[in-house]
Design an enzyme around this catalytic site. Sequence first.
Site, PDB file in Angstrom:
ATOM      1  N   HIS A   1      -0.114 -13.307  26.218  1.00 51.64           N
ATOM      2  CA  HIS A   1      -0.912 -13.260  25.003  1.00 51.64           C
ATOM      3  C   HIS A   1      -0.385 -12.241  23.999  1.00 51.64           C
ATOM      4  O   HIS A   1      -0.616 -12.390  22.796  1.00 51.64           O
ATOM      5  CB  HIS A   1      -2.373 -12.942  25.334  1.00 51.64           C
ATOM      6  CG  HIS A   1      -3.142 -14.120  25.820  1.00 51.64           C
ATOM      7  ND1 HIS A   1      -3.122 -14.538  27.134  1.00 51.64           N
ATOM      8  CD2 HIS A   1      -3.954 -14.995  25.168  1.00 51.64           C
ATOM      9  CE1 HIS A   1      -3.903 -15.603  27.261  1.00 51.64           C
ATOM     10  NE2 HIS A   1      -4.409 -15.904  26.091  1.00 51.64           N
ATOM     11  N   GLY A   2       0.295 -11.218  24.453  1.00 54.44           N
ATOM     12  CA  GLY A   2       0.792 -10.236  23.492  1.00 54.44           C
ATOM     13  C   GLY A   2       1.609  -9.154  24.156  1.00 54.44           C
ATOM     14  O   GLY A   2       1.385  -8.794  25.316  1.00 54.44           O
TER      15      GLY A   2
END
Length: 456
Positions: free
Chosen positions: A320-321
């Site tokens: 996600h990041g």
Amino acid sequence: MLFQTWNFLFFLLPLLAVYFCVRRTFLRLPVLLVASYLFYAFFDWRFPIFLLGITTADYWIGRGLERKRRGWLLALSLTLNIGLLCAFKYLGFLLENLQWVLDACHVEAELPEVEWLLPVGLSFFTFKSMSYTCDLYLGRGRCERNFLAYAAYVAFFPQLVAGPIERASTLLPQLHHRMPLNGDDLAQGASVFLSGLFKKIVMADMLAVYVDRVFDDPTSYGGAALLMASYAFSWQIYFDFSGYSDMARGVARLLGFRTPLNFDNPYAADSVRDFWRRWHISLSNWFRDYVYIPMGGSRCIKVRVWWNLLVTMLVSGLWHGAAWTFLVWGGLNGLGCVVSSLFDRSNWYKKIPALVKQLVVFQFMTLTWIFFRAHTFEDAFDVLKGIIHWEEGEALFPWIPAALVLVVWGYGLLWSSRFRGFLERRPCRMAAVALAVILILLLGAGANSQFIYQQF
């Protein structure tokens, strides 16, 4: 090109006209492929270069795997896809942390700062392409010999920017066979798209105004505002991403494609594992099939199963990041899945009312979303400290979004109950559509904010 803008409408309407004027399936492939690449180039003219590169490489790797399942071919595919992800998404994060280690060890070295433009949807189309080569190697799929069909599968524009991550086994057959389209398909497609549009520009964007204001400066607000902003973000990200998924499914249905549900009322989940069976289903299934199960899945001793769950969620957090806050978010969800696996089979847990379990799961997910939303650890801890100590500060309350959230949440709980049959009646559906249209016209004018999951 965002789904909720006029630009997309002016793109979609001519495409639908051309697409259905072309009667033969083999002629529709180039139309769909060109449209998908034009859609992607609208974000940046350089982005299609990476898309075409990954598509070409995995197509020929797939042809090689068709002749013989060689491990080095699969390794090449994984290296290319993960290498591209690392170069654009994680290299800056790795260099930043390596610089911190060097400074801590008093090593005088200055590493370069990397600020590359991240191609929109990179995480989605690389995972989509990797699933194809993995399935071929595992003997779970058929090789696609038509390059145009495979390219259209990878670049399918409704799913290109933020998923869902469609499998080749479900989308490629539809690309080869002309799906019959009737009035019901058009009505269903438009209805699903309208539902997603309502979620995005009425619900998510209204909540975003409040959430952004509080999370951008958490020390200026009191405990009540911080707590309300945390709850608001839980709903914002749901409406934002499920709204995109609904719009993607609606556009695909207008083109004659049937795509699977990507969100199944996740805030009605009664455990963390149940939540991840309902939230971003295509990604959860991807991690289950290509990370969790290859590590042994649930066929191991309990301790190893817990480890598999934790590692899978940590990888999901990193997907996600590129930030430690996302790893903490993934780790917390991994621990939540471990606790769920302990409680799910307990007799005492089964006796707890479903509504109580749903509320507990929602509270837990709201806690984890704080780390997902915060810019830094300091911001996340400021939010938590302000809530726990109920510190004084400016108070804000989003009355209109809060009222709408309660209505939508109540509707979702009723949909998951025995009253679903009543809600599916035509008068109820028509009333819901009419209300959605009115709110879109009143509250959604000029909305053009990007989707949260585009950054992933």
